[in-house]
Design a protein around this motif. Structure first.
Motif, PDB file in Angstrom:
ATOM      1  N   VAL A  96       0.979  -1.245  -0.041  1.00  0.00           N
ATOM      2  CA  VAL A  96      -0.005  -0.104   0.136  1.00  0.00           C
ATOM      3  C   VAL A  96       0.729   1.212  -0.069  1.00  0.00           C
ATOM      4  O   VAL A  96       1.579   1.465   0.802  1.00  0.00           O
ATOM      5  CB  VAL A  96      -0.929  -0.020   1.103  1.00  0.00           C
ATOM      6  CG1 VAL A  96      -1.967   1.308   1.157  1.00  0.00           C
ATOM      7  CG2 VAL A  96      -1.811  -1.276   1.176  1.00  0.00           C
ATOM      8  N   VAL A  97       0.765   2.037  -1.119  1.00  0.00           N
ATOM      9  CA  VAL A  97       1.666   3.009  -1.402  1.00  0.00           C
ATOM     10  C   VAL A  97       1.003   4.540  -1.339  1.00  0.00           C
ATOM     11  O   VAL A  97      -0.131   4.660  -1.922  1.00  0.00           O
ATOM     12  CB  VAL A  97       2.320   3.014  -2.603  1.00  0.00           C
ATOM     13  CG1 VAL A  97       3.440   4.010  -2.741  1.00  0.00           C
ATOM     14  CG2 VAL A  97       3.244   1.643  -2.722  1.00  0.00           C
ATOM     15  N   ASP A  98       1.320   5.536  -0.485  1.00  0.00           N
ATOM     16  CA  ASP A  98       0.741   6.692  -0.374  1.00  0.00           C
ATOM     17  C   ASP A  98       0.999   7.549  -1.343  1.00  0.00           C
ATOM     18  O   ASP A  98       1.760   7.256  -2.407  1.00  0.00           O
ATOM     19  CB  ASP A  98       1.051   7.374   1.041  1.00  0.00           C
ATOM     20  CG  ASP A  98       2.585   7.832   1.056  1.00  0.00           C
ATOM     21  OD1 ASP A  98       3.180   8.004  -0.029  1.00  0.00           O
ATOM     22  OD2 ASP A  98       3.050   8.179   2.186  1.00  0.00           O
ATOM     23  N   GLU A  99       0.251   8.772  -1.662  1.00  0.00           N
ATOM     24  CA  GLU A  99       0.535   9.801  -2.679  1.00  0.00           C
ATOM     25  C   GLU A  99       1.845  10.180  -2.955  1.00  0.00           C
ATOM     26  O   GLU A  99       1.979  10.787  -3.984  1.00  0.00           O
ATOM     27  CB  GLU A  99      -0.403  10.762  -2.483  1.00  0.00           C
ATOM     28  CG  GLU A  99      -2.035  10.345  -2.515  1.00  0.00           C
ATOM     29  CD  GLU A  99      -2.959  11.560  -2.259  1.00  0.00           C
ATOM     30  OE1 GLU A  99      -2.797  12.493  -1.646  1.00  0.00           O
ATOM     31  OE2 GLU A  99      -4.082  11.232  -3.031  1.00  0.00           O
ATOM     32  N   GLU A 100       2.903  10.310  -1.922  1.00  0.00           N
ATOM     33  CA  GLU A 100       3.969  10.471  -1.959  1.00  0.00           C
ATOM     34  C   GLU A 100       5.206   9.475  -2.475  1.00  0.00           C
ATOM     35  O   GLU A 100       6.296   9.811  -2.553  1.00  0.00           O
ATOM     36  CB  GLU A 100       4.669  11.048  -0.771  1.00  0.00           C
ATOM     37  CG  GLU A 100       3.935  12.428  -0.429  1.00  0.00           C
ATOM     38  CD  GLU A 100       4.350  13.673  -1.475  1.00  0.00           C
ATOM     39  OE1 GLU A 100       5.237  13.742  -1.984  1.00  0.00           O
ATOM     40  OE2 GLU A 100       3.215  14.316  -1.794  1.00  0.00           O
TER      41      GLU A 100
ATOM     42  N   VAL B 201       3.218   2.354   3.081  1.00  0.00           N
ATOM     43  CA  VAL B 201       2.505   2.550   4.176  1.00  0.00           C
ATOM     44  C   VAL B 201       2.438   1.068   4.936  1.00  0.00           C
ATOM     45  O   VAL B 201       2.681   1.089   6.028  1.00  0.00           O
ATOM     46  CB  VAL B 201       1.098   3.132   3.932  1.00  0.00           C
ATOM     47  CG1 VAL B 201       0.242   2.900   5.365  1.00  0.00           C
ATOM     48  CG2 VAL B 201       1.223   4.242   3.291  1.00  0.00           C
ATOM     49  N   ASP B 202       2.236  -0.051   4.182  1.00  0.00           N
ATOM     50  CA  ASP B 202       2.329  -1.040   4.660  1.00  0.00           C
ATOM     51  C   ASP B 202       2.538  -2.077   3.513  1.00  0.00           C
ATOM     52  O   ASP B 202       2.643  -1.911   2.047  1.00  0.00           O
ATOM     53  CB  ASP B 202       0.909  -1.816   5.416  1.00  0.00           C
ATOM     54  CG  ASP B 202       1.172  -2.980   6.167  1.00  0.00           C
ATOM     55  OD1 ASP B 202       2.149  -3.256   6.602  1.00  0.00           O
ATOM     56  OD2 ASP B 202       0.166  -3.674   6.411  1.00  0.00           O
ATOM     57  N   ARG B 203       3.465  -3.203   3.653  1.00  0.00           N
ATOM     58  CA  ARG B 203       3.887  -4.183   2.810  1.00  0.00           C
ATOM     59  C   ARG B 203       3.878  -5.637   3.312  1.00  0.00           C
ATOM     60  O   ARG B 203       3.947  -5.934   4.611  1.00  0.00           O
ATOM     61  CB  ARG B 203       5.526  -3.747   2.429  1.00  0.00           C
ATOM     62  CG  ARG B 203       6.317  -3.626   3.465  1.00  0.00           C
ATOM     63  CD  ARG B 203       7.662  -3.988   3.095  1.00  0.00           C
ATOM     64  NE  ARG B 203       8.068  -2.911   2.201  1.00  0.00           N
ATOM     65  CZ  ARG B 203       9.123  -3.161   1.137  1.00  0.00           C
ATOM     66  NH1 ARG B 203       9.783  -4.271   1.421  1.00  0.00           N
ATOM     67  NH2 ARG B 203       9.669  -2.353   0.225  1.00  0.00           N
ATOM     68  N   SER B 204       3.697  -6.695   2.362  1.00  0.00           N
ATOM     69  CA  SER B 204       3.875  -8.089   2.768  1.00  0.00           C
ATOM     70  C   SER B 204       4.665  -8.652   1.704  1.00  0.00           C
ATOM     71  O   SER B 204       4.208  -8.532   0.495  1.00  0.00           O
ATOM     72  CB  SER B 204       2.495  -8.472   2.859  1.00  0.00           C
ATOM     73  OG  SER B 204       2.408 -10.026   3.071  1.00  0.00           O
TER      74      SER B 204
ATOM     75  N   LEU C 158      -2.400   0.741  -4.486  1.00  0.00           N
ATOM     76  CA  LEU C 158      -2.242  -0.718  -4.196  1.00  0.00           C
ATOM     77  C   LEU C 158      -1.350  -1.376  -5.472  1.00  0.00           C
ATOM     78  O   LEU C 158      -1.624  -1.611  -6.523  1.00  0.00           O
ATOM     79  CB  LEU C 158      -3.531  -1.709  -4.254  1.00  0.00           C
ATOM     80  CG  LEU C 158      -3.534  -2.989  -3.415  1.00  0.00           C
ATOM     81  CD1 LEU C 158      -2.994  -3.934  -4.505  1.00  0.00           C
ATOM     82  CD2 LEU C 158      -2.745  -2.991  -2.228  1.00  0.00           C
ATOM     83  N   GLN C 159      -0.411  -2.016  -4.781  1.00  0.00           N
ATOM     84  CA  GLN C 159       0.831  -2.396  -6.058  1.00  0.00           C
ATOM     85  C   GLN C 159       1.267  -4.039  -5.450  1.00  0.00           C
ATOM     86  O   GLN C 159       1.250  -4.459  -4.404  1.00  0.00           O
ATOM     87  CB  GLN C 159       2.099  -1.679  -5.884  1.00  0.00           C
ATOM     88  CG  GLN C 159       3.075  -2.320  -7.029  1.00  0.00           C
ATOM     89  CD  GLN C 159       4.044  -0.896  -7.209  1.00  0.00           C
ATOM     90  OE1 GLN C 159       3.693   0.214  -7.249  1.00  0.00           O
ATOM     91  NE2 GLN C 159       5.485  -1.462  -7.348  1.00  0.00           N
ATOM     92  N   LEU C 160       1.171  -4.750  -6.533  1.00  0.00           N
ATOM     93  CA  LEU C 160       1.416  -6.262  -6.526  1.00  0.00           C
ATOM     94  C   LEU C 160       2.514  -6.659  -7.395  1.00  0.00           C
ATOM     95  O   LEU C 160       2.615  -6.251  -8.509  1.00  0.00           O
ATOM     96  CB  LEU C 160       0.186  -6.856  -6.846  1.00  0.00           C
ATOM     97  CG  LEU C 160       0.401  -8.519  -7.069  1.00  0.00           C
ATOM     98  CD1 LEU C 160       0.619  -9.106  -5.635  1.00  0.00           C
ATOM     99  CD2 LEU C 160      -0.986  -9.161  -7.491  1.00  0.00           C
TER     100      LEU C 160
ATOM    101  N   HIS D  19       1.457  -5.185 -11.042  1.00  0.00           N
ATOM    102  CA  HIS D  19       0.205  -4.519 -11.185  1.00  0.00           C
ATOM    103  C   HIS D  19      -0.150  -3.318 -10.235  1.00  0.00           C
ATOM    104  O   HIS D  19       0.330  -3.462  -8.995  1.00  0.00           O
ATOM    105  CB  HIS D  19      -0.727  -5.294 -11.331  1.00  0.00           C
ATOM    106  CG  HIS D  19      -0.778  -6.532 -12.161  1.00  0.00           C
ATOM    107  ND1 HIS D  19      -1.076  -6.624 -13.386  1.00  0.00           N
ATOM    108  CD2 HIS D  19      -0.260  -7.858 -12.011  1.00  0.00           C
ATOM    109  CE1 HIS D  19      -0.863  -7.855 -14.079  1.00  0.00           C
ATOM    110  NE2 HIS D  19      -0.252  -8.627 -13.195  1.00  0.00           N
ATOM    111  N   TRP D  20      -0.590  -2.354 -10.586  1.00  0.00           N
ATOM    112  CA  TRP D  20      -1.167  -1.318  -9.481  1.00  0.00           C
ATOM    113  C   TRP D  20      -2.545  -0.867  -9.808  1.00  0.00           C
ATOM    114  O   TRP D  20      -2.764  -0.981 -10.977  1.00  0.00           O
ATOM    115  CB  TRP D  20      -0.048  -0.590  -9.427  1.00  0.00           C
ATOM    116  CG  TRP D  20       0.016   0.588 -10.403  1.00  0.00           C
ATOM    117  CD1 TRP D  20       0.783   0.497 -11.578  1.00  0.00           C
ATOM    118  CD2 TRP D  20      -0.561   1.757 -10.753  1.00  0.00           C
ATOM    119  NE1 TRP D  20       0.586   1.473 -12.398  1.00  0.00           N
ATOM    120  CE2 TRP D  20      -0.396   2.423 -11.759  1.00  0.00           C
ATOM    121  CE3 TRP D  20      -1.591   2.399 -10.005  1.00  0.00           C
ATOM    122  CZ2 TRP D  20      -0.827   3.611 -12.221  1.00  0.00           C
ATOM    123  CZ3 TRP D  20      -2.120   3.716 -10.021  1.00  0.00           C
ATOM    124  CH2 TRP D  20      -1.593   4.020 -11.595  1.00  0.00           C
ATOM    125  N   GLU D  21      -3.153  -0.239  -8.712  1.00  0.00           N
ATOM    126  CA  GLU D  21      -4.539   0.220  -8.947  1.00  0.00           C
ATOM    127  C   GLU D  21      -4.662   1.408  -7.896  1.00  0.00           C
ATOM    128  O   GLU D  21      -4.104   1.087  -6.977  1.00  0.00           O
ATOM    129  CB  GLU D  21      -5.507  -0.564  -9.105  1.00  0.00           C
ATOM    130  CG  GLU D  21      -5.822  -1.449  -7.773  1.00  0.00           C
ATOM    131  CD  GLU D  21      -7.204  -2.224  -7.817  1.00  0.00           C
ATOM    132  OE1 GLU D  21      -7.974  -2.093  -7.186  1.00  0.00           O
ATOM    133  OE2 GLU D  21      -6.949  -3.442  -8.668  1.00  0.00           O
TER     134      GLU D  21
END
Length: 608
Positions: A390-394, A398-401, A437-439, A450-452
């Motif tokens: 989960v990536v913020d606007e900057e 924010v969190d990763r797995s 959201l990035q995978l 992928h991201w969205e």
């Protein structure tokens, strides 16, 4: 003109003078973007080179000329025939390649501090896929030219092509540190990757905006470096090496160069020459030959208008203008990530959001990695590395797995129609807000990224709410579960489905969460209704409208629940055996029987 006449007179007086021979060779090469860009049509360059070797022995310039002449023959024949070359033609092509490599190596031995020789040699080695030799040559270049920024930038390019991004980044940083301020200031050219209508405002925002720009484009967040930025520098160096005039043309509205395309879309995968005249005609191939460059998922046709190797897409000012079409493509897709040596593949995935009354909302990302049955039969290890972010606007995480798997346990394999997928899921959390959201999934020779954009909302206990619907292949109480793969939420073990394609022969599990129920009178009572609608009857919007109105849809279930708290977790097993194959929309409606408030969630699936 005067210098040319004086040199001709001097050579007539002293034809074996090596200085005169070298100067004449320099004259013949002048104007070419690189030495091997033009054929030696008259043979004069080759004759001078061989004369130099006769009178001066091991002359680096002469050896370099023989090498570049052979390189030109190799380039042209490889472009012209490529994989279609027969045995005799392939032997001829390989012969030119071997001759060029041998003479470049001799030229480097004769003068290991000559930068031009390395540049031409590396062009040949990169284009012919001789990366091991390129590693050796670039290492020797930095050894003998340690203060040359170009040497370190070329070394970084070779490392990137060899799939060593961390080392490539170190070489690029050293090369950038050796550039003078003017060269460094104009080198990045990152503005090309921004849509023209957004470019001025982003550039005006300064260095902070540029740094955020690159953080947001880091397509491989599992590595220690920003690989998209490393790739950008690699593309710039590649473009400067093969198409050195591209920067002069970058702002020309009437022309497009290969460099401008490479910086956007990555290194060319292959190229093919399409001559406009018979290649066996006197004088060799037409100087206006067309070169088709293939990239990861698209191709562009360039023209060699002057015959000196500078490729361009020229404007035709017509209805089907090639420049207008290309710039339209740039506007729609300003840039793409590409990983050298890796095939890009698609990974099916589903994002499910579960609101929470606290400071964070849960996000479950379920995905499936395609597996070949033959690999399983042969007991081949299928190692993967996967990560969800989960990536913020900057551009900050924010969190990763991240998960590294040395093999794929058979218990995590699921079949979706004809596909066999290794199923996995990651649970992330972030405060309410707007995110990316990035995978990422990577195996030995393939990579998916992928991201969205996602919106995470805070649940409000004063208002009725429902989460997204999570499709699953199995949901069971933890108390009766035998364990195995999946995630645990509350009292349930869930195996999230990796994609929204389901067979009519298997049950479809639907898991969801809800809250904001009214408990003012004691226990909360609510009704759950599950609907299903065929998308073919009026399309997706019509299907959703019918779900919300309850008209013209099949009611799969309707039941009332009573609970002593304001939130609950539910799952339902949907029988789809009687559904027609095709796209369907599933809806879940929750109605608070105390307040009569209701909320809905929908999920689109394909049934086969």
């Amino acid at each position: 003109r005067s210098a040319w006449l004086h040199l001709r007179q001097a050579r007539e007086d002293d034809p074996d003078n090596p200085n005169y021979l070298r100067e004449r060779l320099r004259q013949l090469r002048s104007g070419l973007p690189f030495f091997s860009s033009g054929a030696d049509r008259t043979g004069e360059r080759s004759n001078i080179a061989r004369k130099l070797l006769e009178v001066h022995g091991n002359d680096a310039v002469a050896l370099e000329e023989i090498a570049t002449t052979a390189a030109w023959d190799y380039f042209w024949l490889e472009r012209r025939f490529g994989a279609r070359a027969g045995d005799r033609m392939r032997a001829r092509i390989d012969g030119y390649l071997g001759e060029a490599i041998d003479h470049f190596e001799l030229a480097v031995d004769a003068n290991p501090g000559r930068a031009e020789t390395y540049r031409e040699f590396l062009r040949l080695l990169i284009r012919s896929g001789q990366i091991e030799k390129a590693l050796t040559a670039s290492a020797r270049m930095t050894e003998h030219l340690p203060d040359s920024s170009a040497a370190w930038m070329l070394r970084g390019l070779i490392m990137h092509l060899d799939r060593q991004p961390e080392i490539a980044w170190a070489q690029f940083r050293r090369g950038l540190s050796l550039m003078d301020p003017n060269e460094r200031g104009g080198f990045d050219a990152w503005q090309l990757l921004v849509r023209p209508d957004l470019r001025d405002s982003l550039v005006a925002a300064g260095e902070a905006a540029e740094q955020a720009f690159w953080r947001l484009r880091d397509t491989r967040r599992m590595t220690d470096v920003n690989e998209r930025l490393v790739s950008h520098y690699g593309r710039l160096v590649y473009s400067d090496l093969f198409y050195p005039r591209w920067r002069e043309r970058a702002d020309d509205g009437w022309l497009i160069t290969p460099g401008e395309v490479i910086v956007r879309y990555g290194y060319p995968r292959s190229e093919r020459q399409l001559p406009r005249s018979d290649p066996s005609a006197p004088g060799g191939p037409s100087p206006t030959a067309s070169i088709l460059l293939y990239f990861a998922d698209r191709s562009f046709l360039f023209e060699d208008l002057t015959g000196d190797g500078e490729l361009l897409i020229p404007t035709t000012h017509g209805e089907n203008d090639a420049v207008t079409a290309a710039r339209s493509e740039f506007f729609g897709t300003p840039e793409l990530a590409d990983v050298p040596g890796k095939e890009i593949f698609e990974v099916p995935y589903i994002v499910t959001r579960f609101p929470s009354p606290g400071d964070a909302t849960d996000v479950v990302v379920s995905y499936g990695v395609p597996v070949f049955a033959e690999d399983l039969r042969n007991h081949l290890p299928i190692a993967t590395r996967s990560g969800a972010f989960v990536v913020d606007e900057e551009g900050y995480d924010v969190d990763r797995s991240v998960r590294i798997s040395r093999s794929m346990p058979r218990g995590e394999l699921v079949r979706a129609d004809t596909l066999l997928l290794w199923s996995n899921a990651a649970t992330l959390a972030a405060p309410p807000g707007s995110y990316r959201l990035q995978l990422e999934v990577e195996s030995s020779d393939m990579i998916a990224s992928h991201w969205e954009s996602i919106e995470l909302a805070r649940s409000d206990d004063d208002r009725l709410w429902i989460s997204d619907i999570m499709p699953a292949t199995l949901v069971e109480p933890v108390s009766s579960s035998t364990g195995g793969p999946g995630i645990v939420r509350g009292g349930y073990r869930i195996r999230p489905a990796p994609m929204t394609l389901f067979s009519r022969d298997a049950p479809l599990y639907l898991y969801f969460e809800l809250g904001g129920l009214d408990t003012s009178a004691g226990d909360a009572r609510y009704e759950t209704e599950v609907f299903i609608a065929d998308v073919r009857e009026g399309g997706i919007l019509s299907a959703i409208g019918r779900l919300l109105s309850g008209e013209g849809v099949r009611v799969a279930a309707s039941f009332v629940s009573s609970i002593g708290v304001s939130s609950d977790r539910q799952y339902f097993v949907l029988d789809v055996r009687d559904e027609d194959p095709g796209d369907h929309v599933i809806g879940v409606r929750i109605t608070d029987l105390t307040t009569d408030a209701s909320v809905e969630a929908v999920l689109r699936v394909e049934i086969r």
